[in-house]
Write a protein that holds these residues in place. Sequence first.
Motif, PDB file in Angstrom:
ATOM      1  N   ALA A 280       0.801  -1.201   0.000  1.00  0.00           N
ATOM      2  CA  ALA A 280       0.000   0.000   0.000  1.00  0.00           C
ATOM      3  C   ALA A 280       0.837   1.254   0.000  1.00  0.00           C
ATOM      4  O   ALA A 280       1.911   1.309   0.564  1.00  0.00           O
ATOM      5  CB  ALA A 280      -0.904   0.008   1.233  1.00  0.00           C
ATOM      6  N   GLY A 281       0.324   2.280  -0.633  1.00  0.00           N
ATOM      7  CA  GLY A 281       0.943   3.581  -0.586  1.00  0.00           C
ATOM      8  C   GLY A 281       0.245   4.419   0.464  1.00  0.00           C
ATOM      9  O   GLY A 281      -0.599   3.918   1.207  1.00  0.00           O
ATOM     10  N   PRO A 282       0.579   5.693   0.527  1.00  0.00           N
ATOM     11  CA  PRO A 282      -0.028   6.540   1.535  1.00  0.00           C
ATOM     12  C   PRO A 282      -1.545   6.527   1.417  1.00  0.00           C
ATOM     13  O   PRO A 282      -2.098   6.645   0.346  1.00  0.00           O
ATOM     14  CB  PRO A 282       0.532   7.916   1.206  1.00  0.00           C
TER      15      PRO A 282
ATOM     16  N   ALA B 271      -3.011   2.046   3.351  1.00  0.00           N
ATOM     17  CA  ALA B 271      -2.331   0.977   4.076  1.00  0.00           C
ATOM     18  C   ALA B 271      -3.287   0.232   4.997  1.00  0.00           C
ATOM     19  O   ALA B 271      -4.228   0.789   5.533  1.00  0.00           O
ATOM     20  CB  ALA B 271      -1.198   1.556   4.918  1.00  0.00           C
TER      21      ALA B 271
ATOM     22  N   THR C 274      -4.367   6.740   9.595  1.00  0.00           N
ATOM     23  CA  THR C 274      -4.519   7.984   8.845  1.00  0.00           C
ATOM     24  C   THR C 274      -5.974   8.306   8.567  1.00  0.00           C
ATOM     25  O   THR C 274      -6.720   7.460   8.085  1.00  0.00           O
ATOM     26  CB  THR C 274      -3.756   7.879   7.516  1.00  0.00           C
TER      27      THR C 274
ATOM     28  N   ALA D 143       7.031  10.039  -5.992  1.00  0.00           N
ATOM     29  CA  ALA D 143       6.318  10.377  -4.760  1.00  0.00           C
ATOM     30  C   ALA D 143       6.024  11.876  -4.720  1.00  0.00           C
ATOM     31  O   ALA D 143       6.815  12.679  -5.204  1.00  0.00           O
ATOM     32  CB  ALA D 143       7.157   9.988  -3.545  1.00  0.00           C
TER      33      ALA D 143
ATOM     34  N   GLN E 276      -0.788  14.946   6.274  1.00  0.00           N
ATOM     35  CA  GLN E 276      -1.361  13.735   6.841  1.00  0.00           C
ATOM     36  C   GLN E 276      -1.836  14.021   8.264  1.00  0.00           C
ATOM     37  O   GLN E 276      -1.226  14.810   8.986  1.00  0.00           O
ATOM     38  CB  GLN E 276      -0.329  12.608   6.862  1.00  0.00           C
TER      39      GLN E 276
END
Lengths: 165, 293
Positions: B75-77, B80, B113, B153, B159
């Motif tokens: 997973a990326g930001p 996840a 997040t 990126a 975040q």
Amino acid sequence: MKDREQEFTDYFASRSGALRGTAYLLCGDWHRAEDLVQTSFVKLYRAWNRVAARDTLDAYTRQILVRTFLDENRRGFFFREKPTAQHAEASAPPAGSPEDRLVLLHALGSVPPRQRAALVLRYWEDLSIEDTARALGCTEGTVKSQTARGLDALRGVVPATTFTN
Amino acid sequence: MNEQELRQAMRATMAIASAPPPMNESPVLDAARRAERRRRNRWAGVGSAAAAIAVVGIAVVVVAATSGAGGSGAAGPGVATTTSTTSGTASSDTSNVDEPTEPSWPNGQTDRTAQKGPEYDRGVALLEQLDAVVPAGYEAPHDLEGNGDLAGAPMSYHQAQYADTVNGTEVWEYLADAIVTKDGRYGRLLAEVRTPGNGYTGDGCDIEADLWGMTGKCTEIVVDGKRVGVYNWTGGTDDQFEQWAAYRHDDGTVVFIGQSAHRAYTNFPPLAGLPLTAKRLAELAADPGFKLG
């Protein structure tokens, strides 16, 4: 034929130990290594039925592990230990310590995560440059430069005679 | 140290490492099943066929964007799945005492997040606040992608992360990360806010505000009577910021403002110097605007 869960359980039993070792070299901390392995297997479970070629499963799982590690690092503090707690990677070995284990872990911890991952895949997992590139999702040239820079960085922090005996 | 010496050192290290007992598959299987149930429930919640088709489209894009060449699903930001075999910093789910190590997330979140809602919005606001203090002559592009280790990126990022619940109060950590550029060179500004309950005590250098594992030599700067600790990097496990300031507000909120003349893990050419003075860094850390209300 084994059902999905039994296959997955058997695979976990056979591979989690080795993966945890790789994760430990990546992050320098057993607890975090186990977290990384668990997160990786949760992701693997989701994709289990899609992974038709079992002979590529190790590479696939290793790729998830490494990318999970890099992803966590890229997101900075969000998935790290609280800064008020001493992180294992931050634990410098005592001066003159004979424990090469600490020396190496400390040295690896000082190398940027992506270089560290390249070093661990190349020299712990003994992956080829091509396979390392596939796991990291980069070019072979990048693997070469990352490992070279990583080794150079290690040379800067590891006393020259530490591992030569 | 050459390649062979490193290979031997790794083997020697692992040979004498005191590994914990083998991992038990049950927590992993349980976590995997729960993750799958959550995923299925989300799908079941999609009301109409048209909506379902739209969500499939989005999901495919997300998976494609985060899977890489091998389609690992890593997973990326923001996408996840986070689990933990230890209690970590997330509070345990007290409604399920049989699973004390499973983190629980507030507001229906599936990980730390926040993807939407007021906490997410505070992350957005923090980045806007950081953009607003970029010094004259510098720009903070939002559409710039990284290179090198951070190829592709985003170089501008925000975040909001749930950290813990302390005495019934949620503790949140907000981050805004901006690349700044001048004359074709690049550096970095950071704002990080930790709400009350964060565990920090004291003022000025007494906060002992190590950042991301980095340690620094602290000098106090007084801003309108407020003691702000300004740290110059000296070591630690990271070197992403050369200087940062930390200020603890009266209510316990701690604000970090960091800066670097380089953007770590990229190949962007570094700035000729730090974008902000130490005094300005301290002023920003104490600025109520970064406290996010």
